[in-house]
Design a protein around this motif. Sequence first.
Motif, short mmCIF file in Angstrom:
data_model
loop_
_atom_site.label_atom_id
_atom_site.label_comp_id
_atom_site.label_asym_id
_atom_site.label_seq_id
_atom_site.Cartn_x
_atom_site.Cartn_y
_atom_site.Cartn_z
N ALA A 130 0.84 -1.20 0.00
CA ALA A 130 0.00 0.00 0.00
C ALA A 130 0.87 1.24 0.00
N LEU A 131 0.34 2.28 -0.60
CA LEU A 131 1.03 3.57 -0.69
C LEU A 131 0.42 4.51 0.34
N LEU A 159 5.82 3.56 2.03
CA LEU A 159 5.25 2.32 1.53
C LEU A 159 5.04 1.37 2.70
N LEU A 160 3.90 0.73 2.71
CA LEU A 160 3.50 -0.13 3.82
C LEU A 160 3.53 -1.57 3.36
N SER A 180 6.99 -1.46 -9.19
CA SER A 180 5.76 -0.72 -9.46
C SER A 180 5.10 -0.34 -8.15
N LEU A 181 4.63 0.89 -8.07
CA LEU A 181 3.96 1.35 -6.84
C LEU A 181 2.65 0.59 -6.65
N PRO A 182 2.30 0.26 -5.42
CA PRO A 182 1.03 -0.43 -5.16
C PRO A 182 -0.15 0.42 -5.61
N ILE A 211 -10.79 -2.59 -3.89
CA ILE A 211 -10.69 -1.39 -3.07
C ILE A 211 -9.44 -0.63 -3.50
N PHE A 212 -9.62 0.63 -3.88
CA PHE A 212 -8.52 1.42 -4.42
C PHE A 212 -7.92 2.38 -3.40
N GLU A 213 -8.73 2.83 -2.45
CA GLU A 213 -8.24 3.83 -1.51
C GLU A 213 -8.95 3.71 -0.17
#
Length: 308
Positions: A130-131, A159-160, A180-182, A211-213
């Motif tokens: 996750a970002l 970053l988590l 690549s960023l999550p 779920i995007f955010e």
Amino acid sequence: MTSIASVSLSELRGRRITLRRKRRIHTAQAIWRTVASAGLASGLVWGATQPIWVIRTPDQIAVEGNEMISDRAVRSLLSLSYPQSLLRIEPQALASRLTSNASVIASATVKRQLIPPGLMVQVQERQPVALAIGIPSPGSPLIASRAKETPKMRSPVGLLDANGVLVPLEKYKVLGASFSLPKLKILGVRERDLAKWPQIYQVLRESTVKIFEIDWRNRTNIILQTELGIVHLGPYSSQFAEQLEVLHRLRALPTKLKTSQIAYIDLKNPESPALQMIQSYPKTNPNLPLKTPSVPSKLPQPPKPISR
């Protein structure tokens, strides 16, 4: 009688001589073992200090297990000076150095290698899931509405990983990490929330709804951005898994209602889900001010699966 006594004395004298001889042999063997052990130890110390047992360049350090960061980046984290004697290197201390201070590396093992002289480094990197965006500085809680959101708050900070370890994004950049960023973003996560993250992420992984955010800035109402639209959950609680299960049963909602007509799905009470609708306005008067959304309309209880 005299011959028997003389024979017995002879036997005793012979036994004494035999015992003395055995003692001399045992003593000589013990001395030899001591000398040999001391010589071997001295030889090892001497050999380890010779130029052949010295690490002269970083190329003598083999790295395995890394995917995001390069071998060169891993070697730089060891902070070794060259030339370096193998005898003076402490593998455990080097492994701890690699994983200290919320490092990109989650675990590491370091082993000496005598022939050819060098080090074997095995690492396991933290896989970001996750970002984290808009993390407040210590002592300044960030609770803001979307209307007050600024571009700075939208900038990635860290970053988590799945275990709740937050690594500053700058550490990945310094090491030249390539990945690549999550796609999952979290707004406003705090340090005290990280302990809950492993359980939260496990539920998210099992969710059939994308779920995007996760907007965590308002502690009284967690807001999700999902493929079904915006979802309000209220404060985080033990009902989180149940709320996502209800969301799964509402997957057919877009076939019955236009998503553009729905302000958000209200799952604060998972036993009584509701829709917050957006009112439509007459085209004859386009200058009417926007009104607040209408009162939530109750959703019918989604059918629960029949247990077999």
